[in-house]
Design a protein around this motif. Sequence first.
Motif, PDB file in Angstrom:
ATOM      1  N   VAL A  30      41.732  37.188  41.969  1.00 14.37           N
ATOM      2  CA  VAL A  30      42.788  37.820  41.187  1.00 14.37           C
ATOM      3  C   VAL A  30      44.141  37.405  41.744  1.00 14.37           C
ATOM      4  O   VAL A  30      44.395  37.535  42.948  1.00 14.37           O
ATOM      5  N   LEU A  47      41.954  46.318  44.756  1.00 10.84           N
ATOM      6  CA  LEU A  47      41.066  45.266  44.266  1.00 10.84           C
ATOM      7  C   LEU A  47      40.181  44.716  45.378  1.00 10.84           C
ATOM      8  O   LEU A  47      39.012  44.389  45.157  1.00 10.84           O
ATOM      9  N   ALA A  53      37.572  41.525  45.847  1.00 14.78           N
ATOM     10  CA  ALA A  53      38.272  40.420  45.197  1.00 14.78           C
ATOM     11  C   ALA A  53      38.983  39.529  46.206  1.00 14.78           C
ATOM     12  O   ALA A  53      39.476  39.994  47.239  1.00 14.78           O
ATOM     13  N   PRO A 101      42.748  31.435  38.947  1.00 16.61           N
ATOM     14  CA  PRO A 101      42.159  32.742  39.217  1.00 16.61           C
ATOM     15  C   PRO A 101      41.345  33.228  38.019  1.00 16.61           C
ATOM     16  O   PRO A 101      41.546  32.764  36.888  1.00 16.61           O
ATOM     17  N   ASP A 102      40.451  34.148  38.266  1.00 19.19           N
ATOM     18  CA  ASP A 102      39.706  34.745  37.167  1.00 19.19           C
ATOM     19  C   ASP A 102      40.593  35.681  36.354  1.00 19.19           C
ATOM     20  O   ASP A 102      40.379  35.853  35.152  1.00 19.19           O
ATOM     21  N   ALA A 103      41.573  36.302  37.021  1.00 22.33           N
ATOM     22  CA  ALA A 103      42.472  37.224  36.323  1.00 22.33           C
ATOM     23  C   ALA A 103      43.852  37.183  36.972  1.00 22.33           C
ATOM     24  O   ALA A 103      43.988  36.891  38.170  1.00 22.33           O
ATOM     25  N   LEU A 105      47.440  39.581  37.323  1.00 25.36           N
ATOM     26  CA  LEU A 105      48.050  40.895  37.123  1.00 25.36           C
ATOM     27  C   LEU A 105      49.538  40.823  37.428  1.00 25.36           C
ATOM     28  O   LEU A 105      49.936  40.588  38.565  1.00 25.36           O
ATOM     29  N   VAL A 331      40.495  44.703  35.687  1.00 20.70           N
ATOM     30  CA  VAL A 331      39.856  43.434  36.064  1.00 20.70           C
ATOM     31  C   VAL A 331      38.369  43.474  35.737  1.00 20.70           C
ATOM     32  O   VAL A 331      37.814  42.523  35.161  1.00 20.70           O
TER      33      VAL A 331
END
Length: 418
Positions: A30, A47, A53, A101-103, A105, A331
């Motif tokens: 993340v 996270l 994460a 990254p996967d996500a 923020l 997430v």
Amino acid sequence: MSESTAPTDETAEPSHETSEPPEPDSPPTVMILGRHHVYALQIAAELSRDLDARIVGVGEERTNPIVQSRYCDQSVVVPPAEEDRERHAASVLRAIERFRPDAVLPVGHLTVEVLDEIRDEIPDGVAFRLPSSDALETAFDKGDTAAVGESVGIRTPEEYGRLPTGPDADPQLDASELSYPVFLKAEKEAGRNIVSKVESEAELWEAYEELRHREEGGDIIVQEYVEGDGHTYAIGLLFDDGTPELEFGQDEVRSIPREGGTGTRVRVLRDEELAAKSKALLEALEWDGVALVEYKRAENGEWVLMEINPKFWASYALASRYGYRFASTLVASSLGLSRESFDGSPSETGEMVFPLREVYFSLKHDEESLPRSLASLAWPPARVDIDPRDLRAWIAPGGLATSMGWALDLWRGGDDPF
């Protein structure tokens, strides 16, 4: 942040390798766009603990809290947005392309705006949760927000008029006819606390002269001052493509500035009526992602809408500490990950103080009382927002020292780091 990983400047060419989404039970990566915001630390910690994460923290200085955090496995420094917005946005995009990254923020107002600007260029497979550009524009505009609120039956402050901004502004308002006190608020604050309560006509023009040089792209709204208990109430919501997924309420008992701004003592609030109003407001905007809807309570008990804060909010540590895990839920739901490690029963009560903001504000304003400020922190007993396990981020020049300085800058209209 691992001891072997130093912050890197985002100058390398982006990788063009494709990234696969994480396996359902594997830890995600993340990226947190944290800039100088100290509450990004709570998100990183959450996270890391909930989802194991791998955190990539993005800041604008090597001393920024998110860059110094022990919870970051990799930290990236990008050019400051205030110096060159276009270069900043391009560097953020390069960082996303480089780390895949996967996500992602965003934390503050500006990071939300920047992610919105580059949303069409973000590689496939990188998840992010943002409302539509139109919904964001409405949330950033106080007048447009009020119009939507009224359309779903929420009371808003009465507007008495608007004052133009800029060096050549020629205001047309008969201030002698107003019923004081009144409240001045920037039409488009975008993370900058551009407000003032005024008690007289002379004070109005003095406040206007100060505020109009901070506003960008909008007017100063002159509106009803909502008399009440002095608290700010809010409902935090996480929406998944127009559907509410998680809710949380808070009562901002004490704040800086005192008329309403950044909380220094905040408690958990449960109010079904307020939650229902807030959901209706965001549903009208077909919201996606997080938001905090803020209210005052009039003397007759009626809720009055103040604004939509379209991001993770400054006192998010309270929600996270008492089981309302917005970041982890966002997430996990975006990536199809298990919530077993953190999806429990959030507490219906809880209280937190934010000592750095309160004490520094008191020391910098003659009308404030340091003993009273200290007493407000000490009683009743409450948790503090500082994480002792991440002291490096808090005591670094960009953490403890500058976050205290930002408290004053916030009062003057600077970007909210909290």
